[in-house]
Structure formats: structure tokens, C-alpha cells
Motif scaffolding. Structure first.
Motif, PDB file in Angstrom:
ATOM      1  N   CYS A 112      -6.110  -8.368   6.779  1.00  0.00           N
ATOM      2  CA  CYS A 112      -4.841  -8.954   6.320  1.00  0.00           C
ATOM      3  C   CYS A 112      -3.867  -7.849   5.945  1.00  0.00           C
ATOM      4  O   CYS A 112      -4.267  -6.730   5.620  1.00  0.00           O
ATOM      5  N   ILE A 113      -2.614  -8.227   5.924  1.00  0.00           N
ATOM      6  CA  ILE A 113      -1.554  -7.349   5.447  1.00  0.00           C
ATOM      7  C   ILE A 113      -0.858  -8.076   4.300  1.00  0.00           C
ATOM      8  O   ILE A 113      -0.389  -9.210   4.479  1.00  0.00           O
ATOM      9  N   ALA A 114      -0.833  -7.457   3.136  1.00  0.00           N
ATOM     10  CA  ALA A 114      -0.099  -8.040   2.008  1.00  0.00           C
ATOM     11  C   ALA A 114       1.339  -7.542   2.074  1.00  0.00           C
ATOM     12  O   ALA A 114       1.590  -6.421   2.542  1.00  0.00           O
ATOM     13  N   ILE A 115       2.259  -8.376   1.622  1.00  0.00           N
ATOM     14  CA  ILE A 115       3.666  -7.976   1.635  1.00  0.00           C
ATOM     15  C   ILE A 115       4.242  -8.113   0.238  1.00  0.00           C
ATOM     16  O   ILE A 115       4.303  -9.210  -0.317  1.00  0.00           O
ATOM     17  N   ASP A 116       4.589  -6.978  -0.332  1.00  0.00           N
ATOM     18  CA  ASP A 116       5.064  -6.814  -1.704  1.00  0.00           C
ATOM     19  C   ASP A 116       3.938  -7.155  -2.698  1.00  0.00           C
ATOM     20  O   ASP A 116       2.978  -7.851  -2.365  1.00  0.00           O
ATOM     21  N   SER A 117       4.111  -6.612  -3.907  1.00  0.00           N
ATOM     22  CA  SER A 117       2.961  -6.636  -4.824  1.00  0.00           C
ATOM     23  C   SER A 117       3.235  -7.388  -6.116  1.00  0.00           C
ATOM     24  O   SER A 117       2.403  -7.381  -7.010  1.00  0.00           O
ATOM     25  N   THR A 118       4.390  -8.048  -6.208  1.00  0.00           N
ATOM     26  CA  THR A 118       4.836  -8.724  -7.443  1.00  0.00           C
ATOM     27  C   THR A 118       5.176  -7.689  -8.534  1.00  0.00           C
ATOM     28  O   THR A 118       5.028  -6.479  -8.304  1.00  0.00           O
ATOM     29  N   MET A 119       5.566  -8.143  -9.701  1.00  0.00           N
ATOM     30  CA  MET A 119       5.970  -7.228 -10.770  1.00  0.00           C
ATOM     31  C   MET A 119       4.821  -6.876 -11.709  1.00  0.00           C
ATOM     32  O   MET A 119       4.957  -5.990 -12.550  1.00  0.00           O
ATOM     33  N   LYS A 153      -5.991  -4.671   4.441  1.00  0.00           N
ATOM     34  CA  LYS A 153      -6.045  -3.273   4.903  1.00  0.00           C
ATOM     35  C   LYS A 153      -4.732  -2.529   4.635  1.00  0.00           C
ATOM     36  O   LYS A 153      -4.724  -1.302   4.529  1.00  0.00           O
ATOM     37  N   TYR A 154      -3.637  -3.257   4.567  1.00  0.00           N
ATOM     38  CA  TYR A 154      -2.326  -2.640   4.327  1.00  0.00           C
ATOM     39  C   TYR A 154      -1.538  -3.455   3.303  1.00  0.00           C
ATOM     40  O   TYR A 154      -1.667  -4.675   3.253  1.00  0.00           O
ATOM     41  N   LEU A 155      -0.737  -2.742   2.531  1.00  0.00           N
ATOM     42  CA  LEU A 155       0.265  -3.388   1.680  1.00  0.00           C
ATOM     43  C   LEU A 155       1.620  -2.843   2.111  1.00  0.00           C
ATOM     44  O   LEU A 155       1.841  -1.628   2.063  1.00  0.00           O
ATOM     45  N   VAL A 156       2.496  -3.733   2.553  1.00  0.00           N
ATOM     46  CA  VAL A 156       3.846  -3.321   2.943  1.00  0.00           C
ATOM     47  C   VAL A 156       4.776  -3.552   1.760  1.00  0.00           C
ATOM     48  O   VAL A 156       4.833  -4.665   1.216  1.00  0.00           O
ATOM     49  N   ILE A 157       5.500  -2.518   1.369  1.00  0.00           N
ATOM     50  CA  ILE A 157       6.489  -2.640   0.298  1.00  0.00           C
ATOM     51  C   ILE A 157       7.865  -2.745   0.954  1.00  0.00           C
ATOM     52  O   ILE A 157       8.280  -1.838   1.683  1.00  0.00           O
ATOM     53  N   PHE A 180      -4.019  -2.468  -5.263  1.00  0.00           N
ATOM     54  CA  PHE A 180      -4.047  -2.142  -3.829  1.00  0.00           C
ATOM     55  C   PHE A 180      -4.215  -0.631  -3.608  1.00  0.00           C
ATOM     56  O   PHE A 180      -4.000  -0.137  -2.510  1.00  0.00           O
ATOM     57  N   LYS A 181      -4.590   0.064  -4.681  1.00  0.00           N
ATOM     58  CA  LYS A 181      -4.678   1.521  -4.634  1.00  0.00           C
ATOM     59  C   LYS A 181      -5.589   2.038  -3.516  1.00  0.00           C
ATOM     60  O   LYS A 181      -5.380   3.108  -2.975  1.00  0.00           O
ATOM     61  N   ASP A 182      -6.622   1.273  -3.201  1.00  0.00           N
ATOM     62  CA  ASP A 182      -7.590   1.747  -2.197  1.00  0.00           C
ATOM     63  C   ASP A 182      -7.196   1.364  -0.775  1.00  0.00           C
ATOM     64  O   ASP A 182      -7.892   1.719   0.173  1.00  0.00           O
ATOM     65  N   VAL A 183      -6.101   0.603  -0.598  1.00  0.00           N
ATOM     66  CA  VAL A 183      -5.678   0.282   0.765  1.00  0.00           C
ATOM     67  C   VAL A 183      -4.447   1.128   1.099  1.00  0.00           C
ATOM     68  O   VAL A 183      -3.883   1.796   0.237  1.00  0.00           O
ATOM     69  N   CYS A 184      -4.046   1.085   2.348  1.00  0.00           N
ATOM     70  CA  CYS A 184      -2.902   1.875   2.785  1.00  0.00           C
ATOM     71  C   CYS A 184      -1.609   1.191   2.339  1.00  0.00           C
ATOM     72  O   CYS A 184      -1.344   0.051   2.723  1.00  0.00           O
ATOM     73  N   LEU A 220       0.612  -1.161 -16.007  1.00  0.00           N
ATOM     74  CA  LEU A 220       1.321  -0.782 -14.779  1.00  0.00           C
ATOM     75  C   LEU A 220       1.141   0.696 -14.466  1.00  0.00           C
ATOM     76  O   LEU A 220       1.090   1.528 -15.358  1.00  0.00           O
ATOM     77  N   GLU A 221       1.053   0.979 -13.194  1.00  0.00           N
ATOM     78  CA  GLU A 221       1.068   2.369 -12.744  1.00  0.00           C
ATOM     79  C   GLU A 221       2.151   2.492 -11.700  1.00  0.00           C
ATOM     80  O   GLU A 221       2.321   1.592 -10.878  1.00  0.00           O
ATOM     81  N   TYR A 222       2.843   3.603 -11.733  1.00  0.00           N
ATOM     82  CA  TYR A 222       3.915   3.825 -10.764  1.00  0.00           C
ATOM     83  C   TYR A 222       3.304   4.475  -9.528  1.00  0.00           C
ATOM     84  O   TYR A 222       2.982   5.649  -9.518  1.00  0.00           O
ATOM     85  N   ILE A 223       3.117   3.672  -8.486  1.00  0.00           N
ATOM     86  CA  ILE A 223       2.434   4.158  -7.284  1.00  0.00           C
ATOM     87  C   ILE A 223       3.410   4.155  -6.101  1.00  0.00           C
ATOM     88  O   ILE A 223       4.033   3.131  -5.812  1.00  0.00           O
ATOM     89  N   VAL A 224       3.521   5.295  -5.452  1.00  0.00           N
ATOM     90  CA  VAL A 224       4.493   5.455  -4.363  1.00  0.00           C
ATOM     91  C   VAL A 224       3.771   5.338  -3.016  1.00  0.00           C
ATOM     92  O   VAL A 224       2.697   5.917  -2.839  1.00  0.00           O
ATOM     93  N   PRO A 225       4.316   4.553  -2.078  1.00  0.00           N
ATOM     94  CA  PRO A 225       3.677   4.410  -0.757  1.00  0.00           C
ATOM     95  C   PRO A 225       3.402   5.760  -0.090  1.00  0.00           C
ATOM     96  O   PRO A 225       4.152   6.722  -0.290  1.00  0.00           O
ATOM     97  N   THR A 226       2.354   5.795   0.713  1.00  0.00           N
ATOM     98  CA  THR A 226       1.935   7.067   1.320  1.00  0.00           C
ATOM     99  C   THR A 226       2.095   7.092   2.836  1.00  0.00           C
ATOM    100  O   THR A 226       2.074   8.149   3.435  1.00  0.00           O
ATOM    101  N   LEU A 227       2.198   5.924   3.455  1.00  0.00           N
ATOM    102  CA  LEU A 227       2.408   5.905   4.906  1.00  0.00           C
ATOM    103  C   LEU A 227       3.828   5.408   5.141  1.00  0.00           C
ATOM    104  O   LEU A 227       4.179   4.303   4.716  1.00  0.00           O
TER     105      LEU A 227
END
Ligand SMILES: [Zn+2]
Length: 275
Positions: A35-42, A63-67, A81-85, A122-129
Motif C-alpha cells: 500500500c501507499i499512504a498519502i499524508d500522515s495527519t497532524m 511501503k511508501y508514505l507520500v507527503i 511511518f519511520k521505517d517505510v520510504c 511528535l517528531e519532525y521527520i523530513v522525507p528522504t526520497l
């Protein structure tokens, strides 16, 4: 405190939550093997439930989270979602990494924690791909396309799932509410182009960043009309030398709160004055 965060079945392969319980809408698409998740809520908690619900419903891993863009109500729930792309446009990542955004969001995160358990952890996590114009994720015969358009923010992107004609629009669309169009990186011209591009793609369903789903490409007409009408108001106001306080907004989505209205007027005035 029990938090519920249910996903609505939109089509056989797509789900979304548009209730506002996670602030920004979020959802997901099931391909064949993942699956691909889209956005992560607040919130971390709603992000966590989103992921669990996706994996339980479709019985395949995320497998992926799209922001779609950098706003807090779409990214503060990334932690589960830290362990997924985690992926976004290159510009969204750049905005998230700049010191101005980081310091502004540190204050935001501290304020959220004061709201009680929902705002904690909360953690401030920045996309990597990162992608520039377009990215395709393919799995057997199914695929999604992600388009970077800018508009609502400079990094704004939307996700298309052609197999079921569903588009996740992020905050390029606010349904049934006055849109937030006052972000410092908002580009009104790109926003209008993005809406026109989504309309041309002729999807059956559009899932906005806020508010309920929209059905059919024609449902985007009033959104495009709103933006064009507002642009005309602003350009007329510049020609007539009006002050910001004397400028109105289109009434398609009702009267916004003063803060949202002023941000929109001031930002669009500056944009078109300097164009
Ligand atoms: Zn936004």
C-alpha cells in the motif's frame, strides 16, 4: 482517551479519512503487493491508526508514505511511518529543511503538546526520497503517478491512481470551506494550473486536503472559478490602488475568518504587484 480514526472505502483499492479528526485528510491506495499512504495527519496517534487500518484492511504492508506538502496537519503524524520510504517533492523537502520553517514548526509542535495527549510525541521527520516533476510507483499491473505542481505551497503535489480514476489532491483543494491560500510560498498561477490539470485528467473522484470528497471533473469548476475570480479582484484592486482592508473575497465558499482572509489578500496582492 480513546481516539478513533476510521477509513472510508472510496473504491476497491482506495480509502480515505475526510472527517477532520486528523486535521488534514489522509488516505491510501492498495496496489498488488503493498500500500501507499498519502499524508500522515497532524498527530502521531492518528498516523499510527491510519497505518494499522491500511495494513489490516488490505492485508499487505505500507511501503511508501507520500507527503503532498509541508504543512503540519499533513506531516506531524509521520513518526509511525519511520521505517517505510517517506517521499515528497524536492521543494517540500527543501522547505522543511530550511531554518525558518524549522523554528516556526518548533513553536507549533510545542503548542500542540499543550493540547493534551493527542498532540504529544511528535517528531519532525523530513522525507528522504524526492522527485522533481513526476514520479511513478509501479507494482505489477497497477501504478500511481505523483505530480509536483506547486500552487498551495511551492512543493505541493497530487497523486493519481488511473486504474480507478481517483486523485488525492492534497491542499490544492479545500472542499466546502474557504481555502488556505496565504502560505508564503503559495503561487496563485501554479494553483490555477494545478486545478486545471486535475480537471483535464477527468477523474471520477477527487479527495481534497480538507473537506468531503468531490465527484467528477466538473466538481472542480467552482474551485477554478473561485481562484480566477479572486485573481481578478486582486488585479483590479492593484489597478485602483485599493488598501488591503477594502478588498473583498469571492463568496463561493462563504466568508472566511479574518486571519485566513487577510493572509490570502495580502499574499495575493504582493504576488501580483511583483509579477
Ligand atoms: Zn496545506
Amino acid at each position: 482517551m480513546t481516539i478513533s480514526y476510521d477509513l472510508e472505502t472510496i473504491t476497491p483499492h482506495t480509502v480515505a479519512n475526510t472527517t477532520g479528526e486528523g486535521r488534514g485528510n489522509a488516505g491510501g491506495i492498495a496496489l498488488r503487493n503493498f500500500c501507499i499512504a498519502i499524508d500522515s495527519t497532524m498527530y502521531v496517534k492518528t498516523g499510527e491508526i491510519l497505518r494499522n487500518n491500511l495494513e489490516t484492511k488490505f492485508n499487505i504492508p505500507v511501503k511508501y508514505l507520500v507527503i503532498t506538502h509541508y504543512h503540519g496537519d499533513h506531516i506531524f503524524g509521520i513518526k509511525p511511518f519511520k521505517d517505510v520510504c517517506v517521499l515528497s517533492s524536492e521543494i517540500t523537502s527543501k522547505i522543511m529543511l530550511n531554518s525558518e520553517t524549522k523554528s516556526r514548526y518548533q513553536v507549533f509542535i510545542k503548542d500542540l503538546a499543550k493540547e493534551g495527549p493527542i498532540g504529544e510525541g511528535l517528531e519532525y521527520i523530513v522525507p528522504t526520497l524526492l522527485f522533481t516533476d513526476k514520479l511513478i510507483i509501479q507494482d505489477d499491473d497497477l501504478y500511481i503517478e505523483i505530480f509536483h505542481t506547486g500552487g498551495h505551497t511551492a512543493g505541493s503535489s497530487f497523486v493519481s491512481f488511473p486504474y480507478e480514476k481517483v486523485i488525492f489532491a492534497g491542499d490544492l483543494i479545500f472542499e466546502n470551506t474557504f481555502p488556505y491560500i496565504g502560505d508564503p510560498t503559495c503561487n496563485p498561477e501554479h494553483l490555477i494550473e494545478a486545478l486545471e490539470k486535475m480537471r483535464e485528467m477527468d477523474a471520477d473522484i477527487y479527495i481534497p486536503g480538507h473537506g468531503p470528497i468531490l465527484k467528477g471533473a466538473n466538481s472542480l469548476n467552482r474551485h477554478i472559478d473561485f481562484m480566477i475570480e479572486f485573481k481578478n479582484i486582486i488585479q483590479d484592486a492593484i489597478r485602483d490602488n485599493l488598501n488591503a482592508k477594502d478588498i473583498g473575497v469571492p463568496d463561493i465558499f462563504g466568508e472566511p475568518d479574518a486571519n485566513r482572509k487577510n493572509m490570502a489578500i495580502n499574499h495575493w496582492l504582493n504576488f501580483y504587484k511583483n509579477k
